[in-house]
Design a protein around this motif. Structure first.
Motif, PDB file in Angstrom:
ATOM      1  N   TRP A  85     -14.663  70.593 -15.225  1.00 20.04           N
ATOM      2  CA  TRP A  85     -16.281  71.786 -15.411  1.00 20.04           C
ATOM      3  C   TRP A  85     -15.771  72.660 -16.231  1.00 20.04           C
ATOM      4  N   ARG A  86     -14.383  72.364 -16.845  1.00 23.10           N
ATOM      5  CA  ARG A  86     -14.101  73.565 -17.518  1.00 23.10           C
ATOM      6  C   ARG A  86     -13.012  72.905 -18.648  1.00 23.10           C
ATOM      7  N   TYR A  87     -12.850  71.633 -19.424  1.00 16.08           N
ATOM      8  CA  TYR A  87     -12.688  70.971 -20.227  1.00 16.08           C
ATOM      9  C   TYR A  87     -12.747  69.695 -20.625  1.00 16.08           C
ATOM     10  N   THR A  88     -13.612  69.256 -21.994  1.00 15.56           N
ATOM     11  CA  THR A  88     -13.902  68.063 -21.587  1.00 15.56           C
ATOM     12  C   THR A  88     -12.518  66.770 -22.450  1.00 15.56           C
ATOM     13  N   PHE A  89     -11.533  66.262 -22.274  1.00 14.14           N
ATOM     14  CA  PHE A  89     -10.611  65.209 -23.087  1.00 14.14           C
ATOM     15  C   PHE A  89     -11.764  64.198 -23.660  1.00 14.14           C
ATOM     16  N   VAL A  90     -11.528  64.740 -25.079  1.00  7.53           N
ATOM     17  CA  VAL A  90     -11.294  63.367 -25.779  1.00  7.53           C
ATOM     18  C   VAL A  90     -10.504  62.344 -26.068  1.00  7.53           C
ATOM     19  N   THR A  91     -10.349  60.664 -26.398  1.00  2.82           N
ATOM     20  CA  THR A  91      -9.098  60.000 -26.853  1.00  2.82           C
ATOM     21  C   THR A  91      -9.355  58.843 -27.427  1.00  2.82           C
ATOM     22  N   GLY A 118      -4.522  58.141 -31.299  1.00  2.00           N
ATOM     23  CA  GLY A 118      -3.108  58.490 -30.305  1.00  2.00           C
ATOM     24  C   GLY A 118      -3.580  59.779 -30.198  1.00  2.00           C
ATOM     25  N   ASP A 119      -4.515  60.474 -30.431  1.00  8.53           N
ATOM     26  CA  ASP A 119      -4.643  61.510 -30.395  1.00  8.53           C
ATOM     27  C   ASP A 119      -5.817  62.393 -29.012  1.00  8.53           C
ATOM     28  N   MET A 120      -5.338  62.888 -28.548  1.00  6.58           N
ATOM     29  CA  MET A 120      -6.157  63.591 -27.354  1.00  6.58           C
ATOM     30  C   MET A 120      -6.772  65.177 -27.739  1.00  6.58           C
ATOM     31  N   LEU A 121      -8.001  65.325 -27.990  1.00 11.68           N
ATOM     32  CA  LEU A 121      -8.848  66.595 -28.299  1.00 11.68           C
ATOM     33  C   LEU A 121      -9.446  67.345 -27.158  1.00 11.68           C
ATOM     34  N   THR A 122      -9.547  67.849 -27.050  1.00 10.89           N
ATOM     35  CA  THR A 122     -10.405  69.366 -26.252  1.00 10.89           C
ATOM     36  C   THR A 122     -11.161  70.390 -26.620  1.00 10.89           C
ATOM     37  N   PHE A 123     -12.337  69.752 -25.482  1.00 16.09           N
ATOM     38  CA  PHE A 123     -13.695  69.928 -26.129  1.00 16.09           C
ATOM     39  C   PHE A 123     -13.590  71.182 -25.198  1.00 16.09           C
TER      40      PHE A 123
END
Length: 145
Positions: A85-91, A118-123
């Protein structure tokens, strides 16, 4: 010696009184009430199922697909996402970098970001107003940076 048999008799009376099945008027009412409650729950469930089955096709036509978002292609299988609900993580589990964004059901536009291996982005997450994250998509048609 005489006290033991009397104590035994008292215990025996109490045991028999407790072990006898009891029939109370309240138990009869509970059975009648539970039958009425079951009818109410059954009718409520049936009504809800009918409403949802009628509403689902309409909601499905409004929903966007991640592949069809403004001509963008879906991200490869090695690019994953986890929505909250708060964050979407894209790896990015791929061996190359990709420029990705997240597609929301209501069309919320978020900027594209580069995900190196290897990155994890936060949307932003889907929020509390019934939105949904449909997936991660590539921002460029060639799929690279």
């Amino acid at each position: 010696m005489k006290e033991e048999p009397q104590d035994f008799k008292k215990c025996r009376k109490v045991f028999h009184a407790l072990s006898r099945p009891r029939t109370l008027k309240a138990s009869v009412h509970q059975v009648k009430g539970s039958s009425a409650m079951m009818r109410f729950l059954r009718s409520t469930f049936l009504t809800s199922a009918v409403v949802l089955s009628l509403a689902t096709p309409a909601a499905a036509t409004d929903a966007a697909s991640p592949e069809g978002a403004e001509g963008r292609g879906g991200a490869p299988d090695c690019v994953g996402f986890t929505a909250d609900w708060r964050y979407t993580f894209v790896t990015n589990g791929c061996s190359s970098a990709y420029t990705v964004t997240v597609v929301y059901r209501d069309g919320t536009d978020v900027p594209c970001r580069v995900a190196f291996p290897g990155d994890m982005l936060t949307f932003p997450g889907y929020g509390t107003r019934g939105n949904e994250v449909l997936g991660a998509v590539l921002c460029e048609t060639d799929g690279g940076v």
